[in-house]
Design a protein around this motif. Sequence first.
Motif, short mmCIF file in Angstrom:
data_model
loop_
_atom_site.label_atom_id
_atom_site.label_comp_id
_atom_site.label_asym_id
_atom_site.label_seq_id
_atom_site.Cartn_x
_atom_site.Cartn_y
_atom_site.Cartn_z
N ARG A 1 0.85 -1.20 0.00
CA ARG A 1 0.00 0.00 0.00
C ARG A 1 0.88 1.24 0.00
NH1 ARG A 1 -3.00 -3.31 3.89
NH2 ARG A 1 -4.98 -3.91 2.95
N PRO A 2 0.98 1.93 -1.13
CA PRO A 2 1.86 3.09 -1.22
C PRO A 2 1.50 4.16 -0.19
CG PRO A 2 1.14 2.41 -3.39
CD PRO A 2 0.34 1.62 -2.41
N GLY A 3 2.53 4.73 0.43
CA GLY A 3 2.34 5.87 1.32
C GLY A 3 2.08 5.52 2.78
N ILE A 4 1.72 4.28 3.07
CA ILE A 4 1.37 3.93 4.45
C ILE A 4 2.60 3.96 5.34
CG2 ILE A 4 0.42 2.17 5.96
CD1 ILE A 4 -1.60 3.59 4.11
N ASN A 5 3.66 3.30 4.92
CA ASN A 5 4.89 3.30 5.71
C ASN A 5 5.43 4.72 5.86
OD1 ASN A 5 7.27 2.63 7.01
ND2 ASN A 5 8.25 1.78 5.20
N VAL B 1 0.47 -5.64 2.96
CA VAL B 1 0.16 -6.59 1.89
C VAL B 1 -1.23 -6.29 1.35
CG1 VAL B 1 1.62 -8.40 2.83
CG2 VAL B 1 -0.77 -8.26 3.53
N LEU B 2 -1.46 -6.68 0.12
CA LEU B 2 -2.79 -6.54 -0.48
C LEU B 2 -3.47 -7.90 -0.46
CD1 LEU B 2 -2.03 -4.28 -3.58
CD2 LEU B 2 -3.01 -3.60 -1.39
N GLU B 3 -4.65 -7.95 0.14
CA GLU B 3 -5.38 -9.19 0.23
C GLU B 3 -5.87 -9.64 -1.14
OE1 GLU B 3 -5.93 -6.57 2.02
OE2 GLU B 3 -5.56 -7.11 4.10
N ASP C 1 -7.59 5.85 -6.38
CA ASP C 1 -6.75 6.96 -5.91
C ASP C 1 -6.25 6.59 -4.51
OD1 ASP C 1 -5.58 9.34 -5.07
OD2 ASP C 1 -7.05 10.57 -6.15
N ILE C 2 -5.14 5.91 -4.46
CA ILE C 2 -4.66 5.33 -3.20
C ILE C 2 -4.41 6.38 -2.13
CG2 ILE C 2 -2.89 3.89 -2.15
CD1 ILE C 2 -4.66 2.47 -4.20
N ILE C 3 -3.80 7.48 -2.48
CA ILE C 3 -3.46 8.49 -1.48
C ILE C 3 -4.72 9.12 -0.90
CG2 ILE C 3 -2.21 10.62 -1.04
CD1 ILE C 3 -0.46 8.14 -1.60
N ASP C 4 -5.67 9.49 -1.75
CA ASP C 4 -6.91 10.07 -1.24
C ASP C 4 -7.66 9.09 -0.35
OD1 ASP C 4 -6.36 12.40 -2.55
OD2 ASP C 4 -8.23 12.47 -3.69
N VAL C 5 -7.70 7.83 -0.74
CA VAL C 5 -8.38 6.82 0.07
C VAL C 5 -7.73 6.74 1.45
CG1 VAL C 5 -8.77 4.34 0.35
CG2 VAL C 5 -9.20 5.43 -1.85
N SER C 6 -6.42 6.72 1.49
CA SER C 6 -5.71 6.65 2.77
C SER C 6 -6.02 7.86 3.64
CB SER C 6 -4.20 6.54 2.55
OG SER C 6 -3.88 5.37 1.82
N LEU C 7 -6.02 9.05 3.02
CA LEU C 7 -6.31 10.26 3.79
C LEU C 7 -7.74 10.26 4.32
CD1 LEU C 7 -4.52 12.91 1.53
CD2 LEU C 7 -3.74 11.99 3.74
N ILE C 8 -8.69 9.76 3.53
CA ILE C 8 -10.08 9.67 4.00
C ILE C 8 -10.17 8.72 5.19
CG2 ILE C 8 -12.37 8.82 3.39
CD1 ILE C 8 -11.84 9.85 0.54
N LEU C 9 -9.45 7.60 5.11
CA LEU C 9 -9.49 6.65 6.22
C LEU C 9 -8.82 7.21 7.46
CD1 LEU C 9 -8.66 3.29 4.37
CD2 LEU C 9 -10.90 4.21 5.00
#
Length: 235
Positions: A67-71, A144-146, A186-194
């Motif tokens: 998951r890009p950006g999480i670490n 990891v991606l399920e 949009d991985i980054i936006d999803v992460s920020l929303i979460l």
Amino acid sequence: MIFNKIKQLFLTMVVVVAIAACNNDDNEPMMDDDMMGMEDDGMMDDDMTGMDPDFSGTFAQVDFMGRPGINTTLSAGGDIKDAHNVAIPSEMVATFQADFEARLEQYHDVYAMKLGADPADVNYEANILGLDAATLTTVLAADVLEVAPDVPTTYFNPGEDNDGDDNPLTLDGDEVALTGRTLQDDIIDVSLILFFGGMEGNRFDGNNGTPQLTSDGVGLTADILTTFPYVGDPE
């Protein structure tokens, strides 16, 4: 006349090839089965010098990114980032979850001070998936991606909770979330929303005097194709 000339030319070429084939230089002996690494039965000899790949040396993993950006976002320092990049997935939750949760709460403290509010009053709020801070960072610590072969692949699609278990990660009915990623996600936006969107996904969305924390402001610009390589030429 033309046919005779072609015939003569062809015969000349045949003679040249035959002479070249018969010219065996004594300094270049023919290779026998042993020199070819072949046994008498025609099978490859196990002892083929120089033919086996060389895997000697020291190898080290330097990156790990499901998951890009999480670490990058949830690690408090370079040492944690580096350790996460070389960690074994089965050990990631036990090693990094607590650090990730603390970092998530620290972000909310910073934004509280930016708003002139008491940090104690601006804590992480369970997000649109219904995940509290501990559960969210438990999911994200394992980078990891399920794989969910029986439901759509998506990074973010909470759907409906039809079975009453209040668990949006359960892949039953319409509940689909964090089952992988597509090129359109949009991985980054999803992460920020979460992280900052709260239960409705818009807690810190730049409205009502709040900072814009639920989007990086960069939309999808790639041309997505239906055939390989699936991403069109850069714009």
